[in-house]
Design an enzyme around this catalytic site. Structure first.
Site, PDB file in Angstrom:
ATOM      1  N   ARG A  91       0.812  -1.210   0.000  1.00 17.25           N
ATOM      2  CA  ARG A  91       0.000   0.000   0.000  1.00 17.25           C
ATOM      3  C   ARG A  91       0.850   1.267   0.000  1.00 17.25           C
ATOM      4  O   ARG A  91       0.572   2.212  -0.735  1.00 17.25           O
ATOM      5  CB  ARG A  91      -0.933   0.016   1.218  1.00 17.25           C
ATOM      6  CG  ARG A  91      -2.141  -0.907   1.123  1.00 17.25           C
ATOM      7  CD  ARG A  91      -1.813  -2.376   1.057  1.00 17.25           C
ATOM      8  NE  ARG A  91      -1.074  -2.828   2.234  1.00 17.25           N
ATOM      9  CZ  ARG A  91      -0.361  -3.943   2.284  1.00 17.25           C
ATOM     10  NH1 ARG A  91      -0.260  -4.731   1.221  1.00 17.25           N
ATOM     11  NH2 ARG A  91       0.294  -4.306   3.380  1.00 17.25           N
ATOM     12  N   CYS A 108      -4.834  -3.054   8.791  1.00 15.98           N
ATOM     13  CA  CYS A 108      -3.724  -2.384   8.114  1.00 15.98           C
ATOM     14  C   CYS A 108      -4.118  -0.913   8.050  1.00 15.98           C
ATOM     15  O   CYS A 108      -5.084  -0.571   7.366  1.00 15.98           O
ATOM     16  CB  CYS A 108      -3.507  -2.941   6.706  1.00 15.98           C
ATOM     17  SG  CYS A 108      -2.356  -1.960   5.699  1.00 15.98           S
ATOM     18  N   THR A 121      -2.512   1.772   6.814  1.00 18.58           N
ATOM     19  CA  THR A 121      -2.259   2.429   5.533  1.00 18.58           C
ATOM     20  C   THR A 121      -3.379   2.156   4.536  1.00 18.58           C
ATOM     21  O   THR A 121      -3.735   3.019   3.724  1.00 18.58           O
ATOM     22  CB  THR A 121      -0.912   1.979   4.946  1.00 18.58           C
ATOM     23  OG1 THR A 121       0.115   2.136   5.935  1.00 18.58           O
ATOM     24  CG2 THR A 121      -0.538   2.807   3.724  1.00 18.58           C
ATOM     25  N   THR A 127       3.597   4.289   8.732  1.00 18.46           N
ATOM     26  CA  THR A 127       4.345   4.160   7.481  1.00 18.46           C
ATOM     27  C   THR A 127       4.431   5.511   6.766  1.00 18.46           C
ATOM     28  O   THR A 127       3.653   6.423   7.027  1.00 18.46           O
ATOM     29  CB  THR A 127       3.665   3.166   6.529  1.00 18.46           C
ATOM     30  OG1 THR A 127       2.373   3.688   6.164  1.00 18.46           O
ATOM     31  CG2 THR A 127       3.511   1.792   7.160  1.00 18.46           C
ATOM     32  N   LYS A 174       8.057  -6.911   9.540  1.00 12.71           N
ATOM     33  CA  LYS A 174       7.614  -7.608   8.322  1.00 12.71           C
ATOM     34  C   LYS A 174       8.615  -8.668   7.874  1.00 12.71           C
ATOM     35  O   LYS A 174       8.224  -9.675   7.274  1.00 12.71           O
ATOM     36  CB  LYS A 174       7.365  -6.601   7.196  1.00 12.71           C
ATOM     37  CG  LYS A 174       6.059  -5.822   7.318  1.00 12.71           C
ATOM     38  CD  LYS A 174       5.828  -4.935   6.117  1.00 12.71           C
ATOM     39  CE  LYS A 174       4.513  -4.167   6.205  1.00 12.71           C
ATOM     40  NZ  LYS A 174       3.319  -5.015   6.104  1.00 12.71           N
ATOM     41  N   CYS A 220       0.523   1.898  12.946  1.00 13.41           N
ATOM     42  CA  CYS A 220       0.766   0.859  11.940  1.00 13.41           C
ATOM     43  C   CYS A 220       0.584  -0.463  12.665  1.00 13.41           C
ATOM     44  O   CYS A 220       1.096  -0.640  13.777  1.00 13.41           O
ATOM     45  CB  CYS A 220       2.180   0.973  11.373  1.00 13.41           C
ATOM     46  SG  CYS A 220       2.662  -0.442  10.331  1.00 13.41           S
TER      47      CYS A 220
END
Length: 238
Positions: A48, A83, A85, A125, A165, A194
């Protein structure tokens, strides 16, 4: 009880933790009193942040819509996307899927206003920060947003992408340094904005004044679809 659909996999561990939060927050005395959840975890949905920043032409929306329609077709009456974002695309997703989607950004603003917070630090992010998701929503509620400087934001992205991640240990001193920067700049509360950063709160004891946006999302999902335990009414760390 409404059936909750979870559009997951963005990323996978954050999705797993979101499900855990919902179970832990639900006031249930038996299996049968828990919320019915329909989950589709699709990690291959394009990144994203890269799309929002124009670093990739791979639009994540079509695959997110496909997953959302599948959940709706299976009976989901309300969707949640663990999520933050991805909330950049919320309006388009709701229009194309045809099912309400919980808005974690708006719900966080409402929660902070109720708590009397007027300045919040944002750990998120680049896509979330640059798209001004929190800045614009919070401004409507009279809440100032404080974001890290350039060096601090690079540390945040490193923690999100190269630590969480990538499945590597979190470099906690980097996290603490950026959080300290935000506090020194006047933030009354620091948002883990986030869902990868939510895992830091899961795994490490944090000081007072942190709010996990994914916990806000989970709380609202439980309130919409089930019963919330009393001890999850207050979410800011003490």
């Amino acid at each position: 009880m409404k059936k909750l659909g979870v559009l997951g996999g963005l990323g996978p561990m954050a999705t797993a933790y979101f499900l855990q939060l919902i179970v832990e927050m639900t006031d249930a005395a038996s299996d049968q009193e828990h919320i019915e959840i329909l989950l589709h975890s699709k990690p291959r949905i394009p990144d994203r942040t890269r799309y929002i920043l124009g670093l990739s032409a791979d639009n994540p929306v079509p695959e997110m819509v496909e997953v959302g329609k599948g959940l709706a077709g299976s009976g989901a009456e309300l969707l949640a996307i663990p999520c933050i974002t991805a909330h950049y695309f919320q309006q388009k997703l709701e229009e194309e899927i045809g099912v309400p989607i919980l808005n974690a950004v708006e719900e966080t603003a409402l929660y902070l206003k109720k708590e009397g917070i007027t300045a919040a630090g944002i750990l998120a992010t680049d896509g979330t920060v640059e798209s001004r998701l929190f800045q614009e929503e919070f401004a409507r509620h009279g809440i100032d947003c404080i974001t890290p400087g350039e060096a601090g934001q690079k540390k945040v992205m490193h923690i999100i992408y190269d630590n969480v991640k990538a499945g590597n240990p979190v470099e906690l001193p980097l996290f603490e340094a950026v959080a300290g920067e935000l506090s020194s700049s006047g933030a009354q509360v620091i948002l883990l904005a986030c869902t990868e950063l939510s895992l830091i709160k899961r795994d490490f004891p944090l000081k007072a004044g942190f709010l996990d946006v994914m916990e806000v999302l989970a709380q609202k999902a439980v309130l919409a679809c089930g019963r919330l335990k009393k001890n999850y009414e207050h979410l800011i760390t003490e």
